[in-house]
Design a protein around this motif. Structure first.
Motif, mmCIF file in Angstrom:
data_model
loop_
_atom_site.group_PDB
_atom_site.id
_atom_site.type_symbol
_atom_site.label_atom_id
_atom_site.label_comp_id
_atom_site.label_asym_id
_atom_site.label_seq_id
_atom_site.Cartn_x
_atom_site.Cartn_y
_atom_site.Cartn_z
ATOM 1 N N GLN A 1 3.903 -35.787 -28.290
ATOM 2 C CA GLN A 1 4.146 -35.291 -26.933
ATOM 3 C C GLN A 1 5.255 -34.244 -26.881
ATOM 4 O O GLN A 1 5.521 -33.671 -25.822
ATOM 5 C CB GLN A 1 4.533 -36.465 -26.005
ATOM 6 N N LEU A 2 5.896 -33.993 -28.010
ATOM 7 C CA LEU A 2 6.971 -33.005 -28.080
ATOM 8 C C LEU A 2 6.619 -31.934 -29.100
ATOM 9 O O LEU A 2 6.153 -32.245 -30.201
ATOM 10 C CB LEU A 2 8.288 -33.674 -28.484
ATOM 11 N N ASP A 3 6.842 -30.684 -28.712
ATOM 12 C CA ASP A 3 6.659 -29.578 -29.654
ATOM 13 C C ASP A 3 7.587 -28.440 -29.233
ATOM 14 O O ASP A 3 8.459 -28.597 -28.384
ATOM 15 C CB ASP A 3 5.194 -29.125 -29.699
ATOM 16 N N GLU A 4 7.375 -27.275 -29.832
ATOM 17 C CA GLU A 4 8.256 -26.136 -29.560
ATOM 18 C C GLU A 4 8.212 -25.722 -28.090
ATOM 19 O O GLU A 4 9.207 -25.216 -27.554
ATOM 20 C CB GLU A 4 7.846 -24.955 -30.446
ATOM 21 N N ARG B 1 9.808 -37.483 -23.875
ATOM 22 C CA ARG B 1 10.277 -36.283 -23.183
ATOM 23 C C ARG B 1 11.512 -36.585 -22.354
ATOM 24 O O ARG B 1 12.480 -35.821 -22.349
ATOM 25 C CB ARG B 1 9.147 -35.718 -22.322
ATOM 26 N N ARG B 2 11.519 -37.717 -21.666
ATOM 27 C CA ARG B 2 12.701 -38.110 -20.900
ATOM 28 C C ARG B 2 13.850 -38.448 -21.838
ATOM 29 O O ARG B 2 15.004 -38.133 -21.561
ATOM 30 C CB ARG B 2 12.359 -39.295 -20.002
ATOM 31 N N PHE C 1 22.884 -24.458 -30.485
ATOM 32 C CA PHE C 1 22.594 -25.512 -29.519
ATOM 33 C C PHE C 1 21.098 -25.806 -29.513
ATOM 34 O O PHE C 1 20.671 -26.969 -29.557
ATOM 35 C CB PHE C 1 23.058 -25.073 -28.119
ATOM 36 N N TRP C 2 20.286 -24.755 -29.464
ATOM 37 C CA TRP C 2 18.840 -24.950 -29.404
ATOM 38 C C TRP C 2 18.268 -25.303 -30.771
ATOM 39 O O TRP C 2 17.218 -25.956 -30.856
ATOM 40 C CB TRP C 2 18.172 -23.712 -28.808
ATOM 41 N N ASP C 3 18.974 -24.939 -31.843
ATOM 42 C CA ASP C 3 18.570 -25.418 -33.174
ATOM 43 C C ASP C 3 18.715 -26.936 -33.239
ATOM 44 O O ASP C 3 17.867 -27.626 -33.834
ATOM 45 C CB ASP C 3 19.435 -24.765 -34.256
ATOM 46 N N HIS C 4 19.784 -27.455 -32.628
ATOM 47 C CA HIS C 4 19.968 -28.908 -32.582
ATOM 48 C C HIS C 4 18.819 -29.571 -31.821
ATOM 49 O O HIS C 4 18.296 -30.613 -32.256
ATOM 50 C CB HIS C 4 21.308 -29.251 -31.903
ATOM 51 N N VAL C 5 18.421 -28.970 -30.706
ATOM 52 C CA VAL C 5 17.332 -29.542 -29.915
ATOM 53 C C VAL C 5 16.034 -29.543 -30.728
ATOM 54 O O VAL C 5 15.271 -30.521 -30.719
ATOM 55 C CB VAL C 5 17.152 -28.775 -28.593
ATOM 56 N N ARG C 6 15.793 -28.440 -31.450
ATOM 57 C CA ARG C 6 14.586 -28.395 -32.309
ATOM 58 C C ARG C 6 14.631 -29.487 -33.372
ATOM 59 O O ARG C 6 13.606 -30.112 -33.687
ATOM 60 C CB ARG C 6 14.461 -27.021 -32.957
ATOM 61 N N ARG D 1 16.085 -32.344 -33.094
ATOM 62 C CA ARG D 1 15.821 -33.621 -32.455
ATOM 63 C C ARG D 1 14.325 -33.793 -32.141
ATOM 64 O O ARG D 1 13.782 -34.891 -32.239
ATOM 65 C CB ARG D 1 16.650 -33.755 -31.170
ATOM 66 N N VAL D 2 13.648 -32.725 -31.793
ATOM 67 C CA VAL D 2 12.199 -32.796 -31.569
ATOM 68 C C VAL D 2 11.506 -33.228 -32.859
ATOM 69 O O VAL D 2 10.608 -34.088 -32.858
ATOM 70 C CB VAL D 2 11.658 -31.442 -31.077
ATOM 71 N N ALA D 3 11.942 -32.620 -33.951
ATOM 72 C CA ALA D 3 11.343 -32.979 -35.237
ATOM 73 C C ALA D 3 11.666 -34.420 -35.619
ATOM 74 O O ALA D 3 10.812 -35.152 -36.131
ATOM 75 C CB ALA D 3 11.834 -32.020 -36.315
ATOM 76 N N ALA D 4 12.917 -34.845 -35.359
ATOM 77 C CA ALA D 4 13.322 -36.197 -35.737
ATOM 78 C C ALA D 4 12.588 -37.254 -34.921
ATOM 79 O O ALA D 4 12.239 -38.327 -35.446
ATOM 80 C CB ALA D 4 14.835 -36.356 -35.558
ATOM 81 N N LEU D 5 12.327 -36.977 -33.651
ATOM 82 C CA LEU D 5 11.612 -37.939 -32.809
ATOM 83 C C LEU D 5 10.146 -38.063 -33.220
ATOM 84 O O LEU D 5 9.516 -39.099 -33.007
ATOM 85 C CB LEU D 5 11.718 -37.536 -31.334
#
Length: 483
Positions: free
Chosen positions: A202-205, A114-115, A187-192, A194-198
């Motif tokens: 502990q990370l979701d939508e 998350r950090r 911008f937020w598509d990129h963040v999504r 990155r969540v998927a790539a990580l």
């Protein structure tokens, strides 16, 4: 501090005026947004501040924001070995970081997804190893915002002078660039992505939703954090915060947090002044306001002006009420002799007052101070004339009629003093101080009876006097109502 090689110069853009810009962000909920307990939002709040980029794990370690866990571990091994043997190490920046801080940055990247996600938002995306399908312009625009924002904060850390055109340009570029980037859904598509790539449980939508809700407020926090640290430059930084394109509620809330010590100091001074007033020392109470409270109010107006902040206006108004009450009690005790001091306090109170009721009451009191002094001077003149023309008994009769009208008010003691000063006191009445009554709230002038009764008697004297006969002293049909 020298900025990083990649941050030496934010790319130039057209001049940008921060005034009147539209706010970005998903709303004005600020730090109280729904989902505030989410660990990703907590991580965002933790990094938001003047050290936003200074503590960024990617900046400290030189790791790419797209590096997978294997690449991060390999980089940590190489850097760790170099640190152990004391070898020269190029981390890609000139930050004054020690081995412990470097190790901690690597730990955050490997142990806290998350950090890591939060730190990715505040470092470079437009690199050769990018793994997402975003249009290249999104990465370039994002990095322009990061570079300008980071360079501005680095320059602030160098304690710039009061006039720094380059710093002003950097702040304007950062505001414009972040605003433009956050208007893009990509911008937020990129963040999504990155969540998927990580790919961490502990990370979701919900992490994306929480970041989106609070991101604008986090971008504002470095400015208000600087304002809290830099007392000398608070006016410039508060003005910068006001013009930063963020939710207005967030701006107001953060600046009030910065001003919290000033609020506390003003309230403490006000409480001390009120205690001294309750003890009967009007001079010391007013002096406390002028020396301890008013300087704090001036400092508050720089950061949280009263025309925008109810809390500031409330402290100003409470100070106005206390000064008004000091003036009223002073006049009760000493009469016209204290006119200049009372009017000074009332003038200050009027300037501080922020609601119509307080303002109207103070204006009324100020006018009645003038009327009291004028009436008392006329009463004195008339009593002196009666004493000179008809003797002390007639003058005393006039004053005793007026004393009866002022019975039960501090004006009674004033008349007794005048009788003694003129030598007309035949001992028929002893000077009795008005009973002290505990009052709360805004104090109004006590002398409406004295003014109305005095003017009536003066008018009667003027109408009935002649060169050969003593005047008839009349009695008003009904006394004016006292405040």
């Amino acid at each position: 501090m020298e900025p990083d090689a990649g941050l030496r110069q934010a790319r130039g853009r057209r001049s940008f005026d921060l005034d009147g810009q539209v706010m970005f962000g998903a709303g004005e909920a600020g730090w109280a947004a729904q989902g505030a307990g989410d660990a990703t939002v907590a991580a965002l709040r933790d990094v938001a501040g003047a050290d936003l980029y200074r503590r960024n794990a990617f900046r400290i370690t030189g790791v790419s924001t797209y590096a997978n866990r294997r690449a991060v571990r390999e980089r940590r091994q190489r850097v760790g070995t170099a640190l152990q043997v004391g070898a020269d190490l190029d981390l890609g920046h000139a930050l004054p970081v020690g081995p412990g801080e470097v190790r901690a940055a690597f730990d955050r990247l490997l142990d806290d997804p998350r950090r890591r996600l939060v730190d990715e938002l505040f470092w470079l995306w437009d690199t050769d190893d990018a793994t997402c399908a975003c249009v290249k312009s999104l990465h370039a625009d994002h990095d322009e915002a990061v570079r300008a924002h980071c360079a501005a904060l680095d320059r602030e850390a160098d304690d710039p002078g009061p006039i720094d055109p380059e710093l002003k340009r950097l702040w304007e570029s950062a505001a414009e660039s972040w605003q433009a980037v956050l208007r893009r859904a990509a911008f937020w598509d990129h963040v999504r992505h990155r969540v998927a790539a990580l790919d961490d449980r502990q990370l979701d939508e919900s992490a994306v939703d929480g970041l989106r809700q609070e991101f604008a407020t986090a971008l504002l926090r470095p400015i208000t954090d600087l304002a809290g640290r830099n007392q000398r430059d608070q006016a410039r930084l508060a003005s910068l915060a006001r013009r930063w394109p963020a939710p207005s509620v967030a701006i107001d809330d953060q600046l009030e947090t910065v001003a919290a010590p000033r609020y506390e100091a003003a309230r403490t001074g006000l409480a001390t002044a009120n205690d001294r007033l309750q003890e009967g020392d009007t001079a010391l109470a007013a002096a406390t306001v002028y020396t301890d409270v008013l300087p704090e109010l001036r400092r508050l107006d720089i950061v949280v002006p009263r025309d925008r902040h109810r809390r500031t206006a409330g402290v100003h108004n409470d100070t106005a009420i206390l000064l008004n009450n000091c003036a009223m009690i002073l006049m009760e005790h000493t009469g016209p002799a204290s006119e200049a001091t009372a009017r000074k306090w009332l003038t200050t109170a009027l300037d501080l007052s922020s609601d119509s009721f307080t303002k109207d009451a103070i204006e009324l009191n100020e006018q009645q101070v003038i009327e009291l002094v004028d009436t008392f001077n006329r009463i004195t003149y008339e009593a002196e004339s009666l004493k000179a023309g008809y003797g002390p008994a007639v003058a005393d009769r006039f004053l005793l009629e007026l004393r009866q009208q002022a019975a039960g008010t501090p004006g009674e003691a004033m008349i007794d003093k005048l009788r003694r000063d003129l030598g007309t006191d035949r001992g028929g009445y002893a000077a009795v101080a008005a009973p002290r009554r505990r009052r709360t709230g805004l104090k109004l002038a006590f002398w409406a009876v004295l003014v109305a009764g005095g003017l009536f008697l003066l008018n009667q004297c003027s109408a009935g006097s002649s060169d050969t006969a003593a005047p008839a002293v009349g009695r008003p049909a009904a006394a004016a109502q006292s405040w």
